[in-house]
Design a protein around this motif. Sequence first.
Motif, PDB file in Angstrom:
ATOM      1  N   LEU A 140       0.865  -1.180   0.000  1.00  0.00           N
ATOM      2  CA  LEU A 140       0.000   0.000   0.000  1.00  0.00           C
ATOM      3  C   LEU A 140       0.897   1.225   0.000  1.00  0.00           C
ATOM      4  CD1 LEU A 140      -2.504  -1.084   2.798  1.00  0.00           C
ATOM      5  CD2 LEU A 140      -2.908  -1.121   0.331  1.00  0.00           C
ATOM      6  N   ASP A 141       0.769   2.035  -1.026  1.00  0.00           N
ATOM      7  CA  ASP A 141       1.592   3.236  -1.156  1.00  0.00           C
ATOM      8  C   ASP A 141       0.734   4.457  -0.861  1.00  0.00           C
ATOM      9  OD1 ASP A 141       3.187   5.373  -1.886  1.00  0.00           O
ATOM     10  OD2 ASP A 141       3.709   4.569  -3.858  1.00  0.00           O
ATOM     11  N   TYR A 142       1.042   5.119   0.255  1.00  0.00           N
ATOM     12  CA  TYR A 142       0.329   6.330   0.658  1.00  0.00           C
ATOM     13  C   TYR A 142       1.152   7.587   0.394  1.00  0.00           C
ATOM     14  CZ  TYR A 142      -3.413   3.699   2.861  1.00  0.00           C
ATOM     15  OH  TYR A 142      -4.494   2.877   3.086  1.00  0.00           O
ATOM     16  N   GLY A 143       2.177   7.481  -0.404  1.00  0.00           N
ATOM     17  CA  GLY A 143       3.041   8.623  -0.670  1.00  0.00           C
ATOM     18  C   GLY A 143       4.103   8.767   0.403  1.00  0.00           C
ATOM     19  N   ASP A 144       3.721   9.315   1.547  1.00  0.00           N
ATOM     20  CA  ASP A 144       4.648   9.482   2.678  1.00  0.00           C
ATOM     21  C   ASP A 144       5.028   8.158   3.318  1.00  0.00           C
ATOM     22  OD1 ASP A 144       4.403  12.178   2.309  1.00  0.00           O
ATOM     23  OD2 ASP A 144       3.217  12.551   4.102  1.00  0.00           O
ATOM     24  N   VAL A 145       4.139   7.170   3.176  1.00  0.00           N
ATOM     25  CA  VAL A 145       4.307   5.882   3.845  1.00  0.00           C
ATOM     26  C   VAL A 145       4.034   4.754   2.855  1.00  0.00           C
ATOM     27  CG1 VAL A 145       3.397   4.387   5.667  1.00  0.00           C
ATOM     28  CG2 VAL A 145       3.581   6.834   6.057  1.00  0.00           C
ATOM     29  N   VAL A 146       4.868   3.727   2.897  1.00  0.00           N
ATOM     30  CA  VAL A 146       4.626   2.512   2.122  1.00  0.00           C
ATOM     31  C   VAL A 146       4.478   1.374   3.130  1.00  0.00           C
ATOM     32  CG1 VAL A 146       5.561   0.886   0.440  1.00  0.00           C
ATOM     33  CG2 VAL A 146       5.885   3.349   0.105  1.00  0.00           C
ATOM     34  N   ILE A 147       3.375   0.639   2.998  1.00  0.00           N
ATOM     35  CA  ILE A 147       3.063  -0.431   3.932  1.00  0.00           C
ATOM     36  C   ILE A 147       3.167  -1.761   3.196  1.00  0.00           C
ATOM     37  CG2 ILE A 147       1.283  -1.405   5.437  1.00  0.00           C
ATOM     38  CD1 ILE A 147       0.156   1.547   5.576  1.00  0.00           C
ATOM     39  N   HIS A 148       3.933  -2.669   3.778  1.00  0.00           N
ATOM     40  CA  HIS A 148       4.095  -4.016   3.234  1.00  0.00           C
ATOM     41  C   HIS A 148       3.448  -4.988   4.206  1.00  0.00           C
ATOM     42  CE1 HIS A 148       7.311  -2.826   0.354  1.00  0.00           C
ATOM     43  NE2 HIS A 148       7.611  -1.950   1.304  1.00  0.00           N
ATOM     44  N   VAL A 149       2.408  -5.675   3.750  1.00  0.00           N
ATOM     45  CA  VAL A 149       1.795  -6.725   4.563  1.00  0.00           C
ATOM     46  C   VAL A 149       2.092  -8.026   3.832  1.00  0.00           C
ATOM     47  CG1 VAL A 149      -0.299  -7.627   5.629  1.00  0.00           C
ATOM     48  CG2 VAL A 149      -0.018  -5.147   5.324  1.00  0.00           C
ATOM     49  N   GLN A 150       2.846  -8.886   4.490  1.00  0.00           N
ATOM     50  CA  GLN A 150       3.317 -10.096   3.842  1.00  0.00           C
ATOM     51  C   GLN A 150       2.859 -11.360   4.570  1.00  0.00           C
ATOM     52  OE1 GLN A 150       7.492  -8.723   4.169  1.00  0.00           O
ATOM     53  NE2 GLN A 150       7.631  -9.262   2.000  1.00  0.00           N
ATOM     54  N   HIS A 151       2.627 -12.390   3.784  1.00  0.00           N
ATOM     55  CA  HIS A 151       2.431 -13.722   4.343  1.00  0.00           C
ATOM     56  C   HIS A 151       3.732 -14.061   5.067  1.00  0.00           C
ATOM     57  CE1 HIS A 151       2.024 -18.074   4.468  1.00  0.00           C
ATOM     58  NE2 HIS A 151       0.764 -17.961   4.092  1.00  0.00           N
ATOM     59  N   SER A 152       3.662 -14.758   6.162  1.00  0.00           N
ATOM     60  CA  SER A 152       4.853 -15.076   6.960  1.00  0.00           C
ATOM     61  C   SER A 152       5.972 -15.700   6.134  1.00  0.00           C
ATOM     62  CB  SER A 152       4.487 -16.010   8.110  1.00  0.00           C
ATOM     63  OG  SER A 152       3.521 -15.405   8.933  1.00  0.00           O
ATOM     64  N   GLU A 153       5.606 -16.556   5.188  1.00  0.00           N
ATOM     65  CA  GLU A 153       6.630 -17.206   4.356  1.00  0.00           C
ATOM     66  C   GLU A 153       7.373 -16.184   3.482  1.00  0.00           C
ATOM     67  OE1 GLU A 153       4.488 -20.203   2.226  1.00  0.00           O
ATOM     68  OE2 GLU A 153       4.204 -21.439   4.017  1.00  0.00           O
ATOM     69  N   GLU A 154       6.634 -15.260   2.879  1.00  0.00           N
ATOM     70  CA  GLU A 154       7.268 -14.209   2.073  1.00  0.00           C
ATOM     71  C   GLU A 154       8.115 -13.298   2.944  1.00  0.00           C
ATOM     72  OE1 GLU A 154       5.007 -15.787  -1.090  1.00  0.00           O
ATOM     73  OE2 GLU A 154       4.585 -15.626   1.022  1.00  0.00           O
ATOM     74  N   ARG A 155       7.618 -13.018   4.116  1.00  0.00           N
ATOM     75  CA  ARG A 155       8.362 -12.148   5.028  1.00  0.00           C
ATOM     76  C   ARG A 155       9.713 -12.772   5.366  1.00  0.00           C
ATOM     77  NH1 ARG A 155       6.883  -8.329   9.159  1.00  0.00           N
ATOM     78  NH2 ARG A 155       8.847  -7.510   9.929  1.00  0.00           N
ATOM     79  N   GLU A 156       9.713 -14.045   5.660  1.00  0.00           N
ATOM     80  CA  GLU A 156      10.958 -14.729   5.986  1.00  0.00           C
ATOM     81  C   GLU A 156      11.884 -14.806   4.767  1.00  0.00           C
ATOM     82  OE1 GLU A 156      12.356 -19.135   7.451  1.00  0.00           O
ATOM     83  OE2 GLU A 156      10.401 -18.398   8.104  1.00  0.00           O
ATOM     84  N   PHE A 157      11.330 -15.110   3.600  1.00  0.00           N
ATOM     85  CA  PHE A 157      12.141 -15.280   2.399  1.00  0.00           C
ATOM     86  C   PHE A 157      12.782 -13.962   1.948  1.00  0.00           C
ATOM     87  CE2 PHE A 157      12.733 -15.416  -2.210  1.00  0.00           C
ATOM     88  CZ  PHE A 157      13.553 -16.529  -2.329  1.00  0.00           C
ATOM     89  N   TYR A 158      11.983 -12.901   1.861  1.00  0.00           N
ATOM     90  CA  TYR A 158      12.492 -11.631   1.339  1.00  0.00           C
ATOM     91  C   TYR A 158      13.215 -10.800   2.392  1.00  0.00           C
ATOM     92  CZ  TYR A 158      10.069 -12.652  -2.963  1.00  0.00           C
ATOM     93  OH  TYR A 158       9.665 -13.247  -4.126  1.00  0.00           O
TER      94      TYR A 158
END
Length: 132
Positions: free
Chosen positions: A84-102
């Motif tokens: 989610l790109d709000y301009g001032d803020v970018v929010i990354h919500v990831q599945h736990s597996e993606e979070r660990e991998f990336y």
Amino acid sequence: MTATDHAVRLVQAAALAAADKLATDQLAFDVSEQLAITDAFLLASGANDRQVRAIVEEIEDKLRELEAKPIRREGHRDGRWVLLDYGDVVIHVQHSEEREFYALERLWRDCPTIELPAEIHGPVPPAPPVAE
């Protein structure tokens, strides 16, 4: 240069919204020194695709109440990694597996963190009694 007060408020509101949907491993970075296009990143994890989508929807609802709308939204259909790109803020919500991998936190570990509200960590257990 540091993240604007507006960016910090959005990060904190988004973190609380994510916590309402039981997001885990939340972490926020002030990336204003490294990136000219945004001030802050918020990272959050969900245990499955459905939870990731629920976290994203709650964040969008809460930030809409603050009159913030995402400029861009990517990955919602798959529910594995939603940006989610709000301009001032970018929010990354990831599945736990993606979070660990990336491991995005490794990429931004040199950036200062933004303190998140204590409520996202759950209730603080009472201190043990002091022995006399």
